[in-house]
Design an enzyme around this catalytic site. Sequence first.
Site, PDB file in Angstrom:
ATOM      1  N   CYS A   1       0.784  -1.241   0.000  1.00  0.00           N
ATOM      2  CA  CYS A   1       0.000   0.000   0.000  1.00  0.00           C
ATOM      3  C   CYS A   1       0.818   1.295   0.000  1.00  0.00           C
ATOM      4  O   CYS A   1       0.694   2.089  -0.930  1.00  0.00           O
ATOM      5  CB  CYS A   1      -0.962   0.004   1.180  1.00  0.00           C
ATOM      6  SG  CYS A   1      -2.257  -1.219   0.970  1.00  0.00           S
TER       7      CYS A   1
HETATM    8  P1  NAD Z   1      -4.594  -8.851  -3.978  1.00  0.00           P
HETATM    9  O1  NAD Z   1      -3.716  -8.764  -5.153  1.00  0.00           O
HETATM   10  O2  NAD Z   1      -4.129  -9.592  -2.762  1.00  0.00           O
HETATM   11  O3  NAD Z   1      -5.995  -9.475  -4.398  1.00  0.00           O
HETATM   12  C1  NAD Z   1      -6.697  -9.128  -5.549  1.00  0.00           C
HETATM   13  C2  NAD Z   1      -7.500 -10.380  -5.972  1.00  0.00           C
HETATM   14  O4  NAD Z   1      -8.415 -10.014  -6.996  1.00  0.00           O
HETATM   15  C3  NAD Z   1      -6.648 -11.490  -6.541  1.00  0.00           C
HETATM   16  O5  NAD Z   1      -6.919 -12.684  -5.800  1.00  0.00           O
HETATM   17  C4  NAD Z   1      -7.111 -11.631  -8.004  1.00  0.00           C
HETATM   18  O6  NAD Z   1      -7.083 -12.953  -8.465  1.00  0.00           O
HETATM   19  C5  NAD Z   1      -8.519 -11.096  -7.896  1.00  0.00           C
HETATM   20  N1  NAD Z   1      -9.101 -10.569  -9.141  1.00  0.00           N
HETATM   21  C6  NAD Z   1      -8.600  -9.643  -9.978  1.00  0.00           C
HETATM   22  N2  NAD Z   1      -9.466  -9.372 -10.965  1.00  0.00           N
HETATM   23  C7  NAD Z   1     -10.559 -10.127 -10.740  1.00  0.00           C
HETATM   24  C8  NAD Z   1     -11.809 -10.308 -11.422  1.00  0.00           C
HETATM   25  N3  NAD Z   1     -12.111  -9.621 -12.525  1.00  0.00           N
HETATM   26  N4  NAD Z   1     -12.681 -11.195 -10.922  1.00  0.00           N
HETATM   27  C9  NAD Z   1     -12.395 -11.901  -9.809  1.00  0.00           C
HETATM   28  N5  NAD Z   1     -11.233 -11.767  -9.122  1.00  0.00           N
HETATM   29  C10 NAD Z   1     -10.341 -10.907  -9.587  1.00  0.00           C
HETATM   30  O7  NAD Z   1      -4.939  -7.344  -3.585  1.00  0.00           O
HETATM   31  P2  NAD Z   1      -5.213  -6.745  -2.119  1.00  0.00           P
HETATM   32  O8  NAD Z   1      -3.928  -6.588  -1.386  1.00  0.00           O
HETATM   33  O9  NAD Z   1      -6.332  -7.461  -1.482  1.00  0.00           O
HETATM   34  O10 NAD Z   1      -5.670  -5.277  -2.533  1.00  0.00           O
HETATM   35  C11 NAD Z   1      -6.915  -5.038  -3.153  1.00  0.00           C
HETATM   36  C12 NAD Z   1      -7.173  -3.546  -3.112  1.00  0.00           C
HETATM   37  O11 NAD Z   1      -7.313  -3.112  -1.749  1.00  0.00           O
HETATM   38  C13 NAD Z   1      -6.064  -2.708  -3.711  1.00  0.00           C
HETATM   39  O12 NAD Z   1      -6.621  -1.588  -4.335  1.00  0.00           O
HETATM   40  C14 NAD Z   1      -5.270  -2.268  -2.505  1.00  0.00           C
HETATM   41  O13 NAD Z   1      -4.575  -1.063  -2.722  1.00  0.00           O
HETATM   42  C15 NAD Z   1      -6.369  -2.083  -1.474  1.00  0.00           C
HETATM   43  N6  NAD Z   1      -5.944  -2.202  -0.087  1.00  0.00           N
HETATM   44  C16 NAD Z   1      -5.067  -3.179   0.278  1.00  0.00           C
HETATM   45  C17 NAD Z   1      -4.705  -3.308   1.612  1.00  0.00           C
HETATM   46  C18 NAD Z   1      -3.725  -4.359   2.039  1.00  0.00           C
HETATM   47  O14 NAD Z   1      -3.259  -4.287   3.178  1.00  0.00           O
HETATM   48  N7  NAD Z   1      -3.390  -5.334   1.223  1.00  0.00           N
HETATM   49  C19 NAD Z   1      -5.239  -2.448   2.586  1.00  0.00           C
HETATM   50  C20 NAD Z   1      -6.169  -1.499   2.181  1.00  0.00           C
HETATM   51  C21 NAD Z   1      -6.505  -1.376   0.837  1.00  0.00           C
END
Ligand code: NAD
Length: 453
Positions: free
Chosen positions: A282
């Site tokens: 992030c």
């Molecule tokens: P991640 O990469 O761990 O997970 C994303 C998931 O989405 C993956 O499993 C992928 O296979 C799936 N995906 C992508 N396109 C898809 C579709 N069309 N249909 C179904 N599944 C699909 O990402 P994350 O770390 O969970 O982050 C997600 C969002 O949340 C980002 O914008 C990130 O900036 C935000 N965020 C993350 C955190 C954190 O600590 N990781 C905290 C707050 C906000």
Amino acid sequence: MPDMDISIIGTGYVGLVSGVCLAEKGHRVICVDMDPVKIEQINRGIPPIYERGLETLLRKNIGKNLRAQADLTEAVCATQLSIIAVGTPFDGDNIDLSYIKAAAAEIGTVLRNKNGYHVIVVKSTVVPGTTDEVVRAVVEEASGKRAGSAFGLGMNPEFLREGDAVEDFMNPDRIVMGGIDERSIDCLAELYRPFTDVDKIRTSCKTAEMIKYTANSLLATMISFSNEIGNLCTALGDIDVVEVMRGVHLDKRLSPILSDGQRITPVFTTYLEAGCGFGGSCFPKDVKALIAHGRHVGQPMSLLDAAIRVNRSQPDQILNILRENFASLKGLRVAILGLAFKPNTDDMRESPAIPVIQGLQAEGADIRAFDPVARHEAQKLFGDAQISYHDTLASVVDDVDAVVLLTRWEEFSRVPEMIAGKKIQPLVVDGRRMLEKNTVQRYAGIGYREKAA
Ligand code: NAD
């Protein structure tokens, strides 16, 4: 009893934790992901990521009011609200919205043939304007329907911290509910009705998006500020940044004194400590995305630019300490303590351990590494060829020239007792300033250098 039917598109860190926790709060949740391995694991009660408390809640809810599947169409049809939690990587120049657009288009296509009002909520971190402009347009185009009448649109940023994700989601400090209209925000309010005793903000999508970036940018800036001060302490010599920051923290405005005389030390102050830099999925990505967004609208973000620059150079401080203390890094036996970007997670995205290891590899060091949970992530990144991975702290610090501490795992506070009796004492390079200087014979840390007499 709350009983909304919700689908979550994207079952990564945020999607899975949100899904499990919302199911625990009583909603019926369908988690959708395109990765069949993840789906299969989740349905067997095995979380694909390490997060404290997640497995217990997953096992409790899976097969009851929680399930995972690849079929987005069925999930959207069966639910009244869809949360988009897909990744929003930074491609070096821009935030990459391709996953967001793809998810929005898929949901829109389903809505074309679905009767009744449906709400789409963006939970992914996206730059201000994305929900109102990009997501709205994509869903309207794919569904042939109008936002605000056939479907609602909301923006609900996520503030969970990896490592404490379940605790943060279940007990949030605030819930930001952005929406294009009152009806969309009301649906979000219904979703979060089981979360009581928490401040809830009703606002526009654009403001909700900005709150998330501003919160992360502030924390990242505080870290880089502390690191810049630490680097000056190193350059000046004989000043320890830990002492300096302790003195700064005692300002009543940072650590207030209550009427009974007791002082509160807010968690906030932990961001005002020097170290080998921030990482994770992030802070680096979000700050860079906001800088880029500022550039696009003609507003340079020079302070945030500097925060990123300082952070990028921070792992070099570790390598410089080693170069100063050893004639050559070639063949130097170095124990790396900590691979994850922070404790209690196996996430290595943008971990400072990566550039430190790469730097050591480039100079031919003999690298051994230990992390309580991130070993498999490191093996994915570096393979097994040039790093020997150890299973215990005791074995990794045995017979080495230097111990380099990069992640603030609680367990690493035992380093002094582990090396106490060794005939040849390694240099301990404390990248997190978590050890007392005088507890090891040879100590060096970020933000502290004894000037040669
Ligand atoms: P991640 O990469 O761990 O997970 C994303 C998931 O989405 C993956 O499993 C992928 O296979 C799936 N995906 C992508 N396109 C898809 C579709 N069309 N249909 C179904 N599944 C699909 O990402 P994350 O770390 O969970 O982050 C997600 C969002 O949340 C980002 O914008 C990130 O900036 C935000 N965020 C993350 C955190 C954190 O600590 N990781 C905290 C707050 C906000």
